[in-house]
Enzyme design. Structure first.
Site, short mmCIF file in Angstrom:
data_model
loop_
_atom_site.label_atom_id
_atom_site.label_comp_id
_atom_site.label_asym_id
_atom_site.label_seq_id
_atom_site.Cartn_x
_atom_site.Cartn_y
_atom_site.Cartn_z
N GLN A 269 0.80 -1.22 0.00
CA GLN A 269 0.00 0.00 0.00
C GLN A 269 0.84 1.28 0.00
O GLN A 269 0.37 2.32 -0.44
CB GLN A 269 -0.95 0.00 1.19
CG GLN A 269 -2.03 -1.08 1.06
CD GLN A 269 -2.99 -1.09 2.23
OE1 GLN A 269 -2.72 -1.73 3.24
NE2 GLN A 269 -4.11 -0.41 2.11
N ASN B 70 -1.87 -10.98 8.30
CA ASN B 70 -2.88 -9.95 8.47
C ASN B 70 -4.21 -10.43 7.89
O ASN B 70 -4.31 -10.70 6.69
CB ASN B 70 -2.46 -8.67 7.74
CG ASN B 70 -3.50 -7.56 7.91
OD1 ASN B 70 -3.65 -7.02 9.00
ND2 ASN B 70 -4.23 -7.22 6.86
N GLU B 71 -5.22 -10.56 8.74
CA GLU B 71 -6.61 -10.78 8.31
C GLU B 71 -6.84 -12.01 7.43
O GLU B 71 -7.20 -11.90 6.25
CB GLU B 71 -7.14 -9.53 7.60
CG GLU B 71 -7.08 -8.28 8.47
CD GLU B 71 -7.79 -7.08 7.85
OE1 GLU B 71 -8.11 -7.13 6.65
OE2 GLU B 71 -8.05 -6.11 8.58
N ASN C 210 -7.92 -6.01 14.21
CA ASN C 210 -8.25 -4.94 13.28
C ASN C 210 -9.76 -4.76 13.33
O ASN C 210 -10.51 -5.71 13.10
CB ASN C 210 -7.86 -5.31 11.84
CG ASN C 210 -6.36 -5.29 11.63
OD1 ASN C 210 -5.59 -4.97 12.54
ND2 ASN C 210 -5.94 -5.61 10.41
N TYR D 99 -13.08 -1.93 12.50
CA TYR D 99 -13.53 -0.67 11.92
C TYR D 99 -14.97 -0.33 12.22
O TYR D 99 -15.32 0.84 12.38
CB TYR D 99 -13.32 -0.68 10.39
CG TYR D 99 -11.85 -0.65 10.01
CD1 TYR D 99 -11.19 0.54 9.81
CD2 TYR D 99 -11.12 -1.83 9.89
CE1 TYR D 99 -9.84 0.59 9.48
CE2 TYR D 99 -9.76 -1.80 9.56
CZ TYR D 99 -9.14 -0.58 9.36
OH TYR D 99 -7.81 -0.55 9.05
N GLU E 69 -5.25 -2.24 14.01
CA GLU E 69 -5.76 -1.28 13.02
C GLU E 69 -7.11 -0.76 13.49
O GLU E 69 -7.95 -1.53 13.95
CB GLU E 69 -6.00 -1.93 11.64
CG GLU E 69 -4.77 -2.25 10.85
CD GLU E 69 -5.10 -2.85 9.47
OE1 GLU E 69 -6.21 -2.60 8.94
OE2 GLU E 69 -4.24 -3.56 8.95
N TRP F 211 -4.96 3.05 11.79
CA TRP F 211 -4.85 2.83 10.35
C TRP F 211 -5.32 4.09 9.69
O TRP F 211 -6.47 4.42 9.78
CB TRP F 211 -5.68 1.63 9.86
CG TRP F 211 -5.40 1.44 8.39
CD1 TRP F 211 -6.07 2.00 7.33
CD2 TRP F 211 -4.33 0.65 7.83
NE1 TRP F 211 -5.47 1.63 6.16
CE2 TRP F 211 -4.41 0.82 6.44
CE3 TRP F 211 -3.31 -0.13 8.37
CZ2 TRP F 211 -3.50 0.21 5.56
CZ3 TRP F 211 -2.43 -0.74 7.50
CH2 TRP F 211 -2.53 -0.57 6.11
N GLU G 226 -5.55 1.92 -1.47
CA GLU G 226 -6.57 1.15 -0.75
C GLU G 226 -7.05 -0.02 -1.62
O GLU G 226 -8.22 -0.15 -1.95
CB GLU G 226 -7.71 2.09 -0.31
CG GLU G 226 -8.86 1.44 0.43
CD GLU G 226 -8.50 0.62 1.67
OE1 GLU G 226 -7.42 0.83 2.26
OE2 GLU G 226 -9.29 -0.27 2.01
N TRP G 227 -6.12 -0.87 -2.00
CA TRP G 227 -6.42 -2.14 -2.69
C TRP G 227 -7.36 -1.93 -3.88
O TRP G 227 -7.08 -1.06 -4.71
CB TRP G 227 -6.96 -3.16 -1.68
CG TRP G 227 -6.06 -3.31 -0.47
CD1 TRP G 227 -6.34 -2.91 0.81
CD2 TRP G 227 -4.73 -3.87 -0.42
NE1 TRP G 227 -5.27 -3.21 1.65
CE2 TRP G 227 -4.28 -3.79 0.92
CE3 TRP G 227 -3.87 -4.44 -1.37
CZ2 TRP G 227 -3.02 -4.25 1.33
CZ3 TRP G 227 -2.62 -4.91 -0.96
CH2 TRP G 227 -2.22 -4.81 0.36
C1 GBH Z 1 -7.82 -3.61 6.49
O1 GBH Z 1 -8.71 -4.47 5.91
C2 GBH Z 1 -6.52 -3.90 5.85
O2 GBH Z 1 -5.68 -4.64 6.71
C3 GBH Z 1 -5.82 -2.68 5.34
O3 GBH Z 1 -4.80 -3.07 4.48
C4 GBH Z 1 -6.82 -1.76 4.69
O4 GBH Z 1 -6.22 -0.68 4.04
C5 GBH Z 1 -7.73 -1.27 5.77
O5 GBH Z 1 -8.34 -2.33 6.43
C6 GBH Z 1 -8.83 -0.34 5.28
O6 GBH Z 1 -9.73 -1.00 4.45
O7 GBH Z 1 -17.54 -6.07 4.97
O8 GBH Z 1 -18.26 -6.56 2.73
O9 GBH Z 1 -19.11 -4.60 3.85
C7 GBH Z 1 -10.05 -4.28 6.26
C8 GBH Z 1 -10.89 -5.33 5.59
C9 GBH Z 1 -12.33 -4.63 3.87
C10 GBH Z 1 -13.18 -5.57 5.90
C11 GBH Z 1 -13.64 -4.01 3.58
C12 GBH Z 1 -14.51 -4.98 5.61
C13 GBH Z 1 -15.91 -4.01 4.00
C14 GBH Z 1 -16.73 -4.56 2.96
N1 GBH Z 1 -12.17 -4.76 5.29
N2 GBH Z 1 -14.69 -4.76 4.21
S1 GBH Z 1 -17.99 -5.51 3.68
#
Ligand code: GBH
Length: 503
Positions: free
Chosen positions: A46, A195-196, A336, A338, A406, A454, A461-462
């Site tokens: 990233q 990671n994850e 991690n 969110y 994160e 994070w 962002e992938w």
């Molecule tokens: C992390 O992944 C990563 O480790 C990091 O690299 C990334 O930049 C960061 O978060 C921010 O995205 O659940 O189907 O509604 C987080 C993985 C990806 C999980 C998006 C939740 C949401 C789509 N997340 N996902 S959904």
């Protein structure tokens, strides 16, 4: 626990930070333990750029981000933040913010370009990470190193499908890990293997929205492959924990574990028994899938066995012994996190390749109530009470000290640096999530050792490319100029003022 019943006295409460229109949750800036670590986090693909500089080999992300038609919003991370060539500046930036910890990942194909156990080592890649680690330590910043943050060497994917071949992957990953421990382990005292794993298994090998982009449409076996991938990760993790403990820990005295992500789930209809079950089941399928074998040393959760049947691989007797033996050596639970979602039970039968436990995820419940205000990502809602509940859920099930490896969010309109620096929404989000940690620690008795935001800086962002910006530092991707956002100063100041010894 309600706020009225809080153990925090009025003097602990610094009322209402950065009010946002329509959001009535006050940030209280509750205390944190004196030794609570504050850090920033990134991942190699990233931020590093330098995609083929100094002998780096291709990873599956170098391939995936160049596919036509694009799966990544037309964008790749060939350059990104160009951290590989701006590293000293980035370390100084962190030092200026007073961070204790920097969590970064190593690019496997930068140090073993072809990835395999008999493939040559790239000393220039090793030199880069040595320099990074030395500069961090010179600034009293602790390096926390992730071995695998999604960027498998392309060559091992071409040879045997990477995670799809458990024995081959495990042997190659062991060699890569051994190289990292022997070259960096004299100075690195916290290691994360993967990671994850959920995201690697489901998003990269079922939905196909992350590299290598294995998916339903491609005619792969989505009934079994994601579970095979998860199995490979769990066994490779355990093997590397065993190696670290046997060969390196006695002299290096560091810690090792894994990072798992997961939402908290509330029932879609709190009065519905099936939705209450669905919320619990969703967390078991998301988190228990990995955390039960890793931290409890047991088989997959019984609910998953019953539901998935032959789709879920078996652990052989020697593998069960390995899991049992290594479980207690995982020194922390890397979390991690969110956001929170609602979980709604779907009618049986589930889809053939269902991976959710037959649960639908939503942001709005049966009464039309949103789980929380949306960030720049629709799924990422501000829901700190769910975070506190998840901390409790994980602590009660695993009893391992938690590190938040994160947490963060993107805000609206952050391409423009002037808008980006005034990131009240992020400061609010971070403040509320830190308060949830304080409550989990002091009111619920959960052990939480640190918090890594994070991310240090805006980055790739992938599959969403450069759209969402999670940084506490703005990056202008044309000039590569870094500009701290106000949230960076907020975190610097809030950790300075709120950490104190428990009274
Ligand atoms: C992390 O992944 C990563 O480790 C990091 O690299 C990334 O930049 C960061 O978060 C921010 O995205 O659940 O189907 O509604 C987080 C993985 C990806 C999980 C998006 C939740 C949401 C789509 N997340 N996902 S959904």
């Amino acid at each position: 626990m309600s706020q009225e019943a809080s153990m925090f006295s009025a003097s602990d409460v610094i009322v209402s930070y950065s009010p946002l229109t329509g959001h009535d949750l006050p940030v209280q800036e509750l205390p944190l333990p004196a030794d609570f670590a504050w850090g920033t986090a990134t991942a190699a693909y990233q931020i590093e750029g330098a995609a083929s500089q100094d002998g780096k080999g291709k990873s599956i992300w170098d391939t995936y981000s160049h596919l036509e038609p694009s799966r990544t919003n037309g964008e790749n991370a060939d350059i990104s933040c160009d951290h590989y060539n701006h590293m000293p500046e980035d370390v100084e930036l962190m030092a200026s913010l007073g961070v204790d910890v920097y969590r970064f990942s190593i690019s496997w194909s930068r140090i073993i370009p072809l990835g395999g156990r008999n493939d040559p080592i790239n000393e220039k890649g090793i030199a880069f990470y040595n320099d990074l680690i030395d500069r961090l330590l010179a600034r009293s910043i602790e390096p926390v190193v992730t071995l695998y943050h999604w960027d498998a060497p392309q060559a091992i994917y071409d040879r045997y499908g990477a995670f799809l071949d458990t024995a081959e992957f495990r042997a190659d990953f062991e060699r890569y890990a051994r190289l990292c421990f022997s070259r960096f382990g004299d100075r690195v005292k916290k290691w994360v293997t993967f990671n994850e794993p959920y995201i690697i298994s489901i998003f990269a090998h079922l939905n196909g929205t992350l590299a290598p982009g294995h998916c339903r449409e491609a005619g792969t076996d989505t009934k079994t492959e994601p579970w095979r991938v998860g199995h490979t990760i769990i066994l490779s993790h355990a093997a590397v924990v065993q190696m670290y403990v046997d060969e390196f820990q006695p002299s290096q005295t560091g810690e090792i574990s894994i990072v798992l992500n997961g939402h908290f789930y509330e029932p879609y209809d709190a009065a519905s028994a099936v939705d209450v079950d669905a919320a619990e089941r969703r967390m078991v399928f998301y988190i228990g899938w990995f955390a039960d074998p890793v931290f409890l040393g047991t088989d997959y959760p019984a609910e998953m066995r019953a539901y998935l049947g032959a789709r879920l691989p078996e652990f052989m007797p020697d593998e069960r012994a390995l899991l049992r033996r290594t479980a207690p050596f995982n020194a922390f639970y890397g979390m991690n996190h969110y956001s929170t979602k609602y979980a709604r039970a779907l009618a049986d039968p589930p889809a053939e390749d269902d991976w959710t436990g037959n649960v639908e995820e939503t942001s709005v419940n049966s009464e039309g109530k949103e789980i929380g205000p949306a960030s720049a990502m629709g799924w990422l809602r501000v829901a700190p009470s769910g975070f506190r509940k998840l901390l409790n859920w994980v602590w009660n099930r695993y009893h391992v000290p938690v590190i938040i490896t994160e947490n963060g969010c993107p805000c609206v309109g952050e391409d423009d640096v002037a808008t980006a620096v005034d990131d009240k929404f992020r400061q609010r989000y971070l403040g509320l999530y830190l308060d949830a940690i304080s409550r989990a620690i002091y009111e619920d008795g959960v052990v939480v050792r640190g918090y890594y935001v994070w991310s240090l800086m805006d980055n790739y962002e992938w599959s969403a490319g450069y759209g969402p910006r999670y940084g506490i530092v703005h990056v202008d991707f044309k000039t590569l100029k870094r500009t701290p956002k106000n949230s960076a100063y907020y975190l610097r100041d809030t950790f300075k003022s709120r950490r104190r010894a428990a009274s």
